[in-house]
Design an enzyme around this catalytic site. Sequence first.
Site, PDB file in Angstrom:
ATOM      1  CG  HIS A   1      -1.869   1.138   1.288  1.00 10.69           C
ATOM      2  ND1 HIS A   1      -3.132   1.093   0.734  1.00 10.69           N
ATOM      3  CD2 HIS A   1      -1.745   2.386   1.822  1.00 10.69           C
ATOM      4  CE1 HIS A   1      -3.744   2.247   0.923  1.00 10.69           C
ATOM      5  NE2 HIS A   1      -2.918   3.051   1.587  1.00 10.69           N
ATOM      6  CD  GLU A   2       1.714   3.531   3.665  1.00 11.57           C
ATOM      7  OE1 GLU A   2       1.969   4.615   3.101  1.00 11.57           O
ATOM      8  OE2 GLU A   2       0.663   3.346   4.307  1.00 11.57           O
TER       9      GLU A   2
ATOM     10  CG  HIS B   1       0.253   6.168  -0.792  1.00 12.06           C
ATOM     11  ND1 HIS B   1      -0.876   6.662  -1.428  1.00 12.06           N
ATOM     12  CD2 HIS B   1      -0.219   5.484   0.294  1.00 12.06           C
ATOM     13  CE1 HIS B   1      -1.956   6.307  -0.763  1.00 12.06           C
ATOM     14  NE2 HIS B   1      -1.588   5.588   0.277  1.00 12.06           N
TER      15      HIS B   1
END
Length: 362
Positions: A17-18, A21
Amino acid sequence: MSVLAAIAVLAVLILVHELGHFIAARSQGIHVNRFSLGFGPIIWKYQGRETEYAVRAFPLGGFVGFPDDDPDSDIPPNDPDLLRNRPILDRAIVISAGVIANLIFAYFLLVTQVNLVGIAQVNPQPGVVIQQLAPDVSSVASKAGIQPKDIILAANNREFGTSGKEIEDLREIIRNNAGKPIQLEIARGDQKLSFTVTPEAKQNGGSIGVQLSPNVKVERRRASNLVEALQIGASEFQRILNLTFQGFKQLITNFGETANQVAGPVKIVEIGASIAQNDTGSLFYFGALISINLAIINILPLPALDGGQLAFLLIEGLRGKPLPTRIQDGVMQTGLMLLLGLGIFLIVKETSQLEWVQRLFQ
């Protein structure tokens, strides 16, 4: 080891997920000054040319940091490569990239599951399985000679078939017969055995000191080639996505009855540990399920989540200018405190329900 395996799965999903980003920002030339897996004290870090990479003590979380609001940053406030100075579309891509990464990774996990392990096809069998006995050797079941993996076929002449309510019916019989003998018919391999047990009186009724699970036969079907794996993976992805949306819909429309089914990190780790212990091959499927749920939760328009930041961008696009910083900060801080409060409540609640914790306080 099974608990560590479950935690590792969650840590990988958060990392993905990170990374979504991070890659979305760096690929557009946007400044990123921190990339962290976990929260709390730093246990390892590396300072890159612009970004500090860190692993922190508690792996169930993570964040990507931008220098926009860092008072120690030496980047000029009007730098066009600060996130806040980028057009709305660029910022929307960065904010939504974590959700997109989780969805793509979930599909990848399902294709891997189909290709290497196979999709499990569960065939219910008659009876209820004794998954394990209570660690206390003086428990009712242990003293009676009952063993793990025994299959209870009947209790007090009530035969157990293949329906989903067999476990609850057996538990009800045990709870309602504290201090009274129960006749159990048990299958152990090719043997048919009979035991008489007298449930011990506990706070919630009778107990014989066993953990129960459905009696199912699991058969796996692997894809014959990569194309079939991609197709089956897509079908499973759509099925899980639909079920997840249905679950959220039921939570919203029937909150009173479904709220107790909401799982926090402790419960998720417990479920993952059980899968790792009993069916390691299903960890891919477990990871895909959690990854899809993580994506959907994050896209909800709630403060402190990705969806909340996207909602602010939508308002900015409609107004032609962003909301005042104090309003955004106030909403985000309030949302963060509510989410932290919910998280702490779930952790405390689920930890108190763990079997070893309950034994500790008995």
